[in-house]
Design a protein around this motif. Structure first.
Motif, PDB file in Angstrom:
ATOM      1  N   GLN A  60     -24.441 -12.908 -22.351  1.00  0.00           N
ATOM      2  CA  GLN A  60     -22.982 -12.936 -22.483  1.00  0.00           C
ATOM      3  C   GLN A  60     -22.485 -14.030 -23.429  1.00  0.00           C
ATOM      4  O   GLN A  60     -21.331 -13.993 -23.867  1.00  0.00           O
ATOM      5  CB  GLN A  60     -22.340 -13.161 -21.105  1.00  0.00           C
ATOM      6  CG  GLN A  60     -22.485 -12.011 -20.135  1.00  0.00           C
ATOM      7  CD  GLN A  60     -21.625 -10.822 -20.517  1.00  0.00           C
ATOM      8  OE1 GLN A  60     -20.589 -10.959 -21.145  1.00  0.00           O
ATOM      9  NE2 GLN A  60     -22.063  -9.634 -20.138  1.00  0.00           N
ATOM     10  N   ALA A 116     -17.309 -12.308 -16.560  1.00  0.00           N
ATOM     11  CA  ALA A 116     -18.752 -12.106 -16.374  1.00  0.00           C
ATOM     12  C   ALA A 116     -19.511 -13.427 -16.475  1.00  0.00           C
ATOM     13  O   ALA A 116     -20.377 -13.724 -15.644  1.00  0.00           O
ATOM     14  CB  ALA A 116     -19.277 -11.105 -17.400  1.00  0.00           C
ATOM     15  N   TYR A 121     -11.291 -10.685 -21.112  1.00  0.00           N
ATOM     16  CA  TYR A 121     -11.440 -10.809 -19.660  1.00  0.00           C
ATOM     17  C   TYR A 121     -12.868 -10.457 -19.231  1.00  0.00           C
ATOM     18  O   TYR A 121     -13.459 -11.140 -18.377  1.00  0.00           O
ATOM     19  CB  TYR A 121     -10.444  -9.897 -18.940  1.00  0.00           C
ATOM     20  CG  TYR A 121      -9.132 -10.575 -18.629  1.00  0.00           C
ATOM     21  CD1 TYR A 121      -8.981 -11.375 -17.500  1.00  0.00           C
ATOM     22  CD2 TYR A 121      -8.043 -10.419 -19.472  1.00  0.00           C
ATOM     23  CE1 TYR A 121      -7.784 -12.003 -17.211  1.00  0.00           C
ATOM     24  CE2 TYR A 121      -6.833 -11.042 -19.195  1.00  0.00           C
ATOM     25  CZ  TYR A 121      -6.711 -11.832 -18.070  1.00  0.00           C
ATOM     26  OH  TYR A 121      -5.520 -12.470 -17.786  1.00  0.00           O
ATOM     27  N   THR A 122     -13.426  -9.392 -19.804  1.00  0.00           N
ATOM     28  CA  THR A 122     -14.780  -8.983 -19.431  1.00  0.00           C
ATOM     29  C   THR A 122     -15.777 -10.100 -19.711  1.00  0.00           C
ATOM     30  O   THR A 122     -16.614 -10.436 -18.861  1.00  0.00           O
ATOM     31  CB  THR A 122     -15.184  -7.717 -20.203  1.00  0.00           C
ATOM     32  OG1 THR A 122     -14.297  -6.651 -19.843  1.00  0.00           O
ATOM     33  CG2 THR A 122     -16.616  -7.314 -19.868  1.00  0.00           C
ATOM     34  N   ARG A 127     -13.287  -5.427 -13.782  1.00  0.00           N
ATOM     35  CA  ARG A 127     -14.109  -4.916 -14.868  1.00  0.00           C
ATOM     36  C   ARG A 127     -15.142  -5.960 -15.307  1.00  0.00           C
ATOM     37  O   ARG A 127     -16.298  -5.628 -15.574  1.00  0.00           O
ATOM     38  CB  ARG A 127     -13.233  -4.512 -16.053  1.00  0.00           C
ATOM     39  CG  ARG A 127     -13.986  -3.739 -17.122  1.00  0.00           C
ATOM     40  CD  ARG A 127     -13.093  -3.386 -18.312  1.00  0.00           C
ATOM     41  NE  ARG A 127     -13.780  -2.475 -19.226  1.00  0.00           N
ATOM     42  CZ  ARG A 127     -14.684  -2.847 -20.110  1.00  0.00           C
ATOM     43  NH1 ARG A 127     -15.022  -4.134 -20.224  1.00  0.00           N
ATOM     44  NH2 ARG A 127     -15.272  -1.961 -20.895  1.00  0.00           N
ATOM     45  N   GLY A 128     -14.732  -7.225 -15.365  1.00  0.00           N
ATOM     46  CA  GLY A 128     -15.663  -8.295 -15.716  1.00  0.00           C
ATOM     47  C   GLY A 128     -16.773  -8.441 -14.683  1.00  0.00           C
ATOM     48  O   GLY A 128     -17.945  -8.654 -15.036  1.00  0.00           O
ATOM     49  N   SER A 156     -11.380   1.015 -17.871  1.00  0.00           N
ATOM     50  CA  SER A 156     -10.954   0.943 -19.274  1.00  0.00           C
ATOM     51  C   SER A 156      -9.912   2.008 -19.590  1.00  0.00           C
ATOM     52  O   SER A 156      -8.932   1.744 -20.305  1.00  0.00           O
ATOM     53  CB  SER A 156     -12.163   1.104 -20.208  1.00  0.00           C
ATOM     54  OG  SER A 156     -13.082   0.051 -20.039  1.00  0.00           O
ATOM     55  N   ARG A 201     -16.608   0.851 -14.837  1.00  0.00           N
ATOM     56  CA  ARG A 201     -16.005   0.066 -15.926  1.00  0.00           C
ATOM     57  C   ARG A 201     -15.264   0.975 -16.902  1.00  0.00           C
ATOM     58  O   ARG A 201     -14.176   0.645 -17.376  1.00  0.00           O
ATOM     59  CB  ARG A 201     -17.084  -0.692 -16.695  1.00  0.00           C
ATOM     60  CG  ARG A 201     -17.532  -1.996 -16.087  1.00  0.00           C
ATOM     61  CD  ARG A 201     -18.734  -2.540 -16.816  1.00  0.00           C
ATOM     62  NE  ARG A 201     -18.486  -2.732 -18.242  1.00  0.00           N
ATOM     63  CZ  ARG A 201     -19.442  -2.901 -19.151  1.00  0.00           C
ATOM     64  NH1 ARG A 201     -20.714  -2.865 -18.768  1.00  0.00           N
ATOM     65  NH2 ARG A 201     -19.140  -3.113 -20.407  1.00  0.00           N
ATOM     66  N   ALA A 243     -19.239  -5.693 -15.182  1.00  0.00           N
ATOM     67  CA  ALA A 243     -20.078  -5.952 -16.359  1.00  0.00           C
ATOM     68  C   ALA A 243     -21.219  -6.893 -16.008  1.00  0.00           C
ATOM     69  O   ALA A 243     -22.370  -6.676 -16.419  1.00  0.00           O
ATOM     70  CB  ALA A 243     -19.230  -6.535 -17.486  1.00  0.00           C
ATOM     71  N   THR A 289      -8.946  -6.838 -22.996  1.00  0.00           N
ATOM     72  CA  THR A 289      -9.967  -6.344 -22.073  1.00  0.00           C
ATOM     73  C   THR A 289     -11.323  -6.975 -22.363  1.00  0.00           C
ATOM     74  O   THR A 289     -12.045  -7.380 -21.444  1.00  0.00           O
ATOM     75  CB  THR A 289     -10.056  -4.809 -22.158  1.00  0.00           C
ATOM     76  OG1 THR A 289      -8.802  -4.243 -21.786  1.00  0.00           O
ATOM     77  CG2 THR A 289     -11.137  -4.274 -21.234  1.00  0.00           C
ATOM     78  N   GLN A 299      -8.680  -6.190 -14.576  1.00  0.00           N
ATOM     79  CA  GLN A 299      -9.442  -6.892 -15.610  1.00  0.00           C
ATOM     80  C   GLN A 299     -10.559  -7.727 -14.988  1.00  0.00           C
ATOM     81  O   GLN A 299     -11.692  -7.741 -15.484  1.00  0.00           O
ATOM     82  CB  GLN A 299      -8.509  -7.782 -16.446  1.00  0.00           C
ATOM     83  CG  GLN A 299      -7.522  -7.033 -17.316  1.00  0.00           C
ATOM     84  CD  GLN A 299      -8.166  -6.427 -18.554  1.00  0.00           C
ATOM     85  OE1 GLN A 299      -9.388  -6.349 -18.669  1.00  0.00           O
ATOM     86  NE2 GLN A 299      -7.350  -5.983 -19.488  1.00  0.00           N
TER      87      GLN A 299
END
Length: 281
Positions: free
Chosen positions: A32, A175, A170-171, A62-63, A155, A151, A66, A167, A59
């Motif tokens: 990452q 993460a 934040y991901t 979603r992170g 999205s 995810r 991931a 997006t 958001q």
């Protein structure tokens, strides 16, 4: 898109190699870093307004997904051939369709439901549970694919309100934050030379691949580009053979071809439905 997936396959290959000496969480955290550095540059240029979102919890979720999908996949490929794991991960597009129908109330016709069912049969041929060839790590690939599919659903939900770069920011930040929490408990100082070089390479390649895929989605519709996702099987097989001397058996190829064929058909039907529902030019 093709270049991005080529790089992502290289990242997965290096990650599998590194699991022999480093913890998967540490590898996922390093993966990452490149994207996080890019996000920090964007924040410096555009200011905190980049993080303005209408759906902060989506958001953050979603992170978290991931971080989970990357870590689970890396754990899995430590135990199973890369090409086999990639083949099973191809259930993600079917899961996106199922979740889209259940969570977003998207219409899915009988043809696509049939294709989804056939695709899952292909997955069962690859993993062959009950025949003595199923490895428990394959279940982690399925969970990782589910996280990836969710995810994608998030999205879609965010696309109408948040910018793409928001997006991505934040991901990357969520993460890296979540992966940093257990990092002190699993950290092993990499040896100077090969390990440091490989960790740096996955950070840079993952960031470049993510950027290429995002750019491709800005230039063309997702349903047009999505079949390119299946090139991962080519690269995964090639890397697995060159680096680890592993090749899929005949049943794995057969199951993978079923998954690919039904996946491409599902995407074709999605394109037809979109074309039929769009206003005439």
């Amino acid at each position: 898109m093709a270049g991005g997936f080529f790089l992502f396959s290289a990242v997965d290959t290096v990650a599998k190699f590194l699991t022999e000496s480093l913890d998967p969480i540490q590898i996922a955290w390093s993966r990452q870093l490149g994207l996080v550095l890019g996000v920090l540059v964007l924040l410096a240029l555009r200011g905190p307004g980049l993080l303005r979102t209408a759906h902060p919890w989506l958001q953050i979720g979603r992170g978290a997904l991931a971080a989970a999908s990357a870590t689970l996949f890396i754990v899995a490929v430590a135990f199973v051939p890369l090409a086999d794991a990639v083949a099973v991960s191809f259930v993600a597009p079917f899961l996106v369709t199922v979740m889209g129908a259940l969570l977003l109330r998207e219409h899915v016709g009988p043809r696509r439901w049939t294709a989804i069912a056939i695709g899952f049969v292909g997955m069962l041929i690859v993993i062959r549970p009950g025949l003595g060839v199923f490895h428990p790590a394959m279940s982690l690939v399925l969970v990782a694919a589910s996280c990836f599919a969710l995810r994608q659903i998030i999205s879609r939900r965010l696309s109408g309100s948040d910018r793409t770069e928001t997006t991505v920011a934040y991901t990357a930040l969520v993460a890296i934050l979540l992966l940093s929490l257990p990092l002190p408990f699993v950290w092993q100082t990499p040896t100077w030379g090969l390990e440091m070089l490989l960790l740096a390479s996955i950070a840079l390649m993952a960031a470049a691949a993510e950027t290429m895929i995002i750019k491709s989605l800005e230039l063309a519709e997702a349903v047009v580009l999505a079949p390119v996702h299946y090139s991962l099987l080519i690269w995964g097989t090639m890397y697995g053979w060159l680096v680890f001397g592993q090749l899929p058996d005949g049943w794995t190829w057969f199951g993978a071809l079923i998954i690919v064929a039904t996946g491409v058909y599902t995407l074709h039907r999605e394109r037809v439905v979109k074309a039929a529902s769009s206003p005439s030019k």
